[in-house]
Design a protein around this motif. Sequence first.
Motif, mmCIF file in Angstrom:
data_model
loop_
_atom_site.group_PDB
_atom_site.id
_atom_site.type_symbol
_atom_site.label_atom_id
_atom_site.label_comp_id
_atom_site.label_asym_id
_atom_site.label_seq_id
_atom_site.Cartn_x
_atom_site.Cartn_y
_atom_site.Cartn_z
ATOM 1 N N TYR A 112 0.837 -1.190 0.000
ATOM 2 C CA TYR A 112 0.000 0.000 0.000
ATOM 3 C C TYR A 112 0.874 1.242 0.000
ATOM 4 C CZ TYR A 112 0.449 0.733 5.159
ATOM 5 O OH TYR A 112 0.901 0.953 6.438
ATOM 6 N N ALA A 148 -2.323 -1.642 7.933
ATOM 7 C CA ALA A 148 -3.012 -0.385 7.630
ATOM 8 C C ALA A 148 -3.860 0.053 8.824
ATOM 9 C CB ALA A 148 -3.867 -0.530 6.378
ATOM 10 N N ILE A 156 -8.797 1.580 2.948
ATOM 11 C CA ILE A 156 -7.827 0.999 2.019
ATOM 12 C C ILE A 156 -8.579 0.720 0.728
ATOM 13 C CG2 ILE A 156 -8.169 -1.361 2.896
ATOM 14 C CD1 ILE A 156 -5.132 -1.830 2.421
#
Length: 194
Positions: A112, A148, A156
Amino acid sequence: MSPTAKQPPVKPSTVAAGAEFPALEGDHWIEPLRDGTRVLIRPLRESDRGLEETFIRELSPEARRYRFLGDFKAPSKQLLDQLMHVDYVHDMAFVALAHDNGRLREVGISRYASTRDGKQCECAVTVADDWRNRGLAVMLMQHLVDVARKHKFTRIFSVDDTTNEPMRELAHFLGFTCESNPDDPKTVVYSLSL
């Protein structure tokens, strides 16, 4: 998400992240896939650059197009530099490694990158063509979503080609919602509130 049988995490001392980043203390997981094959999942390191380049080169043209939303045969130095830049907070990547026919091989990766507001992150996951349908993408995404959340992202998301059926199935399985992309009708946006 379906529970995954796991061995206890193997705790490394400190994982060197590269000279420009602080060291990361983290977990390594040795996990069995659906077929019983075990893979090592850990944070991506700068020393993995060669593995990452080989991984991208060995993807099928369709898999490369789905991952990068474009066509090319080999990754450029600039792309590799970008992919290897991981600070473990704003940018994160988990690599899956396996011994395959006598060589250590990258067989999957999830990553990410945070958006400019620092509240959301865009993600991607890719699994080697010959390692698909074993549950690896689910494992990689579960680790990514966990990190995350730890870093307090609120959402996300992933931008994907509308024809990417494996991603559609994975996103549905993981509880992501799907919306059309107003900026590009050839893509959709999968998102998960954290």
